[in-house]
Motif scaffolding. Structure first.
Motif, PDB file in Angstrom:
ATOM      1  N   SER A   1       0.065   5.890   4.161  1.00 36.40           N
ATOM      2  CA  SER A   1       1.031   6.821   3.603  1.00 36.40           C
ATOM      3  C   SER A   1       1.174   8.051   4.492  1.00 36.40           C
ATOM      4  N   SER A   2       0.040   8.545   5.004  1.00 35.51           N
ATOM      5  CA  SER A   2       0.063   9.708   5.886  1.00 35.51           C
ATOM      6  C   SER A   2       0.786   9.404   7.193  1.00 35.51           C
ATOM      7  N   VAL A   3       0.508   8.224   7.760  1.00 34.58           N
ATOM      8  CA  VAL A   3       1.162   7.827   9.014  1.00 34.58           C
ATOM      9  C   VAL A   3       2.663   7.678   8.809  1.00 34.58           C
ATOM     10  N   LEU A   4       3.046   7.097   7.688  1.00 37.68           N
ATOM     11  CA  LEU A   4       4.469   6.920   7.406  1.00 37.68           C
ATOM     12  C   LEU A   4       5.164   8.266   7.253  1.00 37.68           C
ATOM     13  N   ASP A   5       4.497   9.230   6.631  1.00 34.71           N
ATOM     14  CA  ASP A   5       5.068  10.575   6.523  1.00 34.71           C
ATOM     15  C   ASP A   5       5.248  11.205   7.903  1.00 34.71           C
ATOM     16  N   GLN A   6       4.283  10.976   8.789  1.00 33.26           N
ATOM     17  CA  GLN A   6       4.401  11.509  10.152  1.00 33.26           C
ATOM     18  C   GLN A   6       5.600  10.900  10.872  1.00 33.26           C
TER      19      GLN A   6
ATOM     20  N   GLY B   1      -5.112  -4.374   0.014  1.00 33.71           N
ATOM     21  CA  GLY B   1      -4.590  -3.198  -0.667  1.00 33.71           C
ATOM     22  C   GLY B   1      -5.311  -1.901  -0.336  1.00 33.71           C
ATOM     23  N   ASN B   2      -6.208  -1.944   0.654  1.00 31.10           N
ATOM     24  CA  ASN B   2      -6.955  -0.748   1.031  1.00 31.10           C
ATOM     25  C   ASN B   2      -6.169   0.106   2.032  1.00 31.10           C
ATOM     26  N   HIS B   3      -6.709   1.308   2.289  1.00 33.45           N
ATOM     27  CA  HIS B   3      -6.166   2.257   3.277  1.00 33.45           C
ATOM     28  C   HIS B   3      -4.784   2.787   2.889  1.00 33.45           C
ATOM     29  N   LYS B   4      -4.541   2.936   1.599  1.00 30.40           N
ATOM     30  CA  LYS B   4      -3.252   3.451   1.141  1.00 30.40           C
ATOM     31  C   LYS B   4      -2.994   4.861   1.669  1.00 30.40           C
ATOM     32  N   THR B   5      -4.017   5.698   1.599  1.00 28.32           N
ATOM     33  CA  THR B   5      -3.850   7.092   2.019  1.00 28.32           C
ATOM     34  C   THR B   5      -3.514   7.197   3.501  1.00 28.32           C
ATOM     35  N   VAL B   6      -4.187   6.388   4.311  1.00 30.07           N
ATOM     36  CA  VAL B   6      -3.957   6.429   5.763  1.00 30.07           C
ATOM     37  C   VAL B   6      -2.534   6.000   6.096  1.00 30.07           C
TER      38      VAL B   6
ATOM     39  N   VAL C   1       0.812  -1.218   0.000  1.00 35.61           N
ATOM     40  CA  VAL C   1       0.000   0.000   0.000  1.00 35.61           C
ATOM     41  C   VAL C   1       0.847   1.270   0.000  1.00 35.61           C
ATOM     42  N   CYS C   2       2.080   1.197   0.493  1.00 39.50           N
ATOM     43  CA  CYS C   2       2.971   2.355   0.425  1.00 39.50           C
ATOM     44  C   CYS C   2       4.399   1.929   0.712  1.00 39.50           C
ATOM     45  N   GLN C   3       5.329   2.769   0.294  1.00 37.27           N
ATOM     46  CA  GLN C   3       6.738   2.513   0.564  1.00 37.27           C
ATOM     47  C   GLN C   3       7.501   3.827   0.606  1.00 37.27           C
ATOM     48  N   ARG C   4       8.636   3.797   1.284  1.00 33.10           N
ATOM     49  CA  ARG C   4       9.537   4.940   1.314  1.00 33.10           C
ATOM     50  C   ARG C   4      10.973   4.419   1.173  1.00 33.10           C
ATOM     51  N   ASN C   5      11.792   5.186   0.451  1.00 31.97           N
ATOM     52  CA  ASN C   5      13.198   4.840   0.264  1.00 31.97           C
ATOM     53  C   ASN C   5      14.043   5.686   1.209  1.00 31.97           C
ATOM     54  N   LEU C   6      14.867   5.024   1.990  1.00 34.57           N
ATOM     55  CA  LEU C   6      15.658   5.705   3.008  1.00 34.57           C
ATOM     56  C   LEU C   6      17.141   5.411   2.809  1.00 34.57           C
TER      57      LEU C   6
END
Length: 246
Positions: free
Chosen positions: A228-233, A221-226, A123-128
């Motif tokens: 993604s927002s939590v991961l940004d926080q 695959g649901n709740h992508k927006t949620v 549902v989301c990923q970040r590269n660090l």
């Protein structure tokens, strides 16, 4: 065409009194090699679907361990010698016909893996990227357990109990250790006629020490927006302002 010039790296490599030393003329080729290797990990070995299959397989093995392995290999060597990839696949395929309810359930679970039906959808990923002086070990990405707990803590109340999985695909971009292998790589500075630690070269310093792909998976695959927002926080990209911020 070749993706990097191996012959150039080999041509400019030699052993000096310091140890393995690369002439500075070969540094661009070495940096290119390390970058291409990192890209291979990110795009192939750490592909989101490959990692989802690995998560599924890890869960299956954890649940099937007691049925697959007879005990200490030192006392069951003959049985372990017969254990192969083919015997594993044949055995787990037959479990769904077992009279044991637990084996039946495991057999059906293995069947989904054998049929390539991946249960996890990203549902989301970040590269660090982590460089010198960055405390990777003390971050929330130090382990899947810490990462998972941090995510769940920040989820809204209605999603606190949602089933999700996390994955931290970590690749060492360039050698960096304080262990026995530390300080064994050098480059030759032609201007000064001296061999210097490889970590002092400007091109080498620009490379991150490690790279991690942090991913979140759910069953549907649901709740992508949620997520993604939590991961940004958690990354500090969407933190609230503070009264002391003047």
């Amino acid at each position: 065409p070749r993706s990097f010039d191996l012959n150039r790296v080999l041509h400019y490599s030699q052993f000096t009194d310091c140890g393995l030393t690369l002439h500075e003329r070969g540094m661009p080729a070495l940096v290119h090699f390390l970058s291409m290797k990192a890209e291979l990990f990110r795009s192939v070995y750490f592909h989101r679907t490959v990692r989802a299959i690995d998560l599924h397989l890890a869960d299956l093995f954890a649940r099937s361990f007691k049925y697959l392995f007879p005990g200490d290999p030192r006392t069951h060597l003959d049985e372990y010698l017969e254990f192969t990839e083919f015997s594993l696949l044949s055995r787990v395929r037959d479990w769904r016909h077992s009279k044991n309810p637990e084996l039946q359930q495991l057999g059906e679970a293995w069947r989904t893996w054998l049929d390539r039906r991946v249960p996890w959808i990203m549902v989301c990923q970040r590269n660090l990227s982590f460089g010198d002086g960055q405390a990777e070990g003390s971050s929330i990405f130090s382990s899947p357990q810490v990462f998972r707990a941090s995510l769940r803590e920040q989820l809204p109340d209605e999603l606190k109990e949602i089933e999700f999985e996390v994955d931290l695909a970590r690749h060492i971009h360039r050698p960096n250790t304080r262990g026995a292998a530390a300080g064994m790589n050098f480059y030759f500075d032609a201007a000064s006629g001296q061999s210097r630690p490889l970590s002092m070269h400007g091109l080498y310093q620009r490379l991150p020490i490690s790279h991690t792909i942090a991913r979140v998976y759910t069953r549907d695959g649901n709740h992508k927006t949620v997520f993604s927002s939590v991961l940004d926080q958690l990354l500090g990209a969407a933190s609230k302002d503070d009264l002391t911020n003047m």
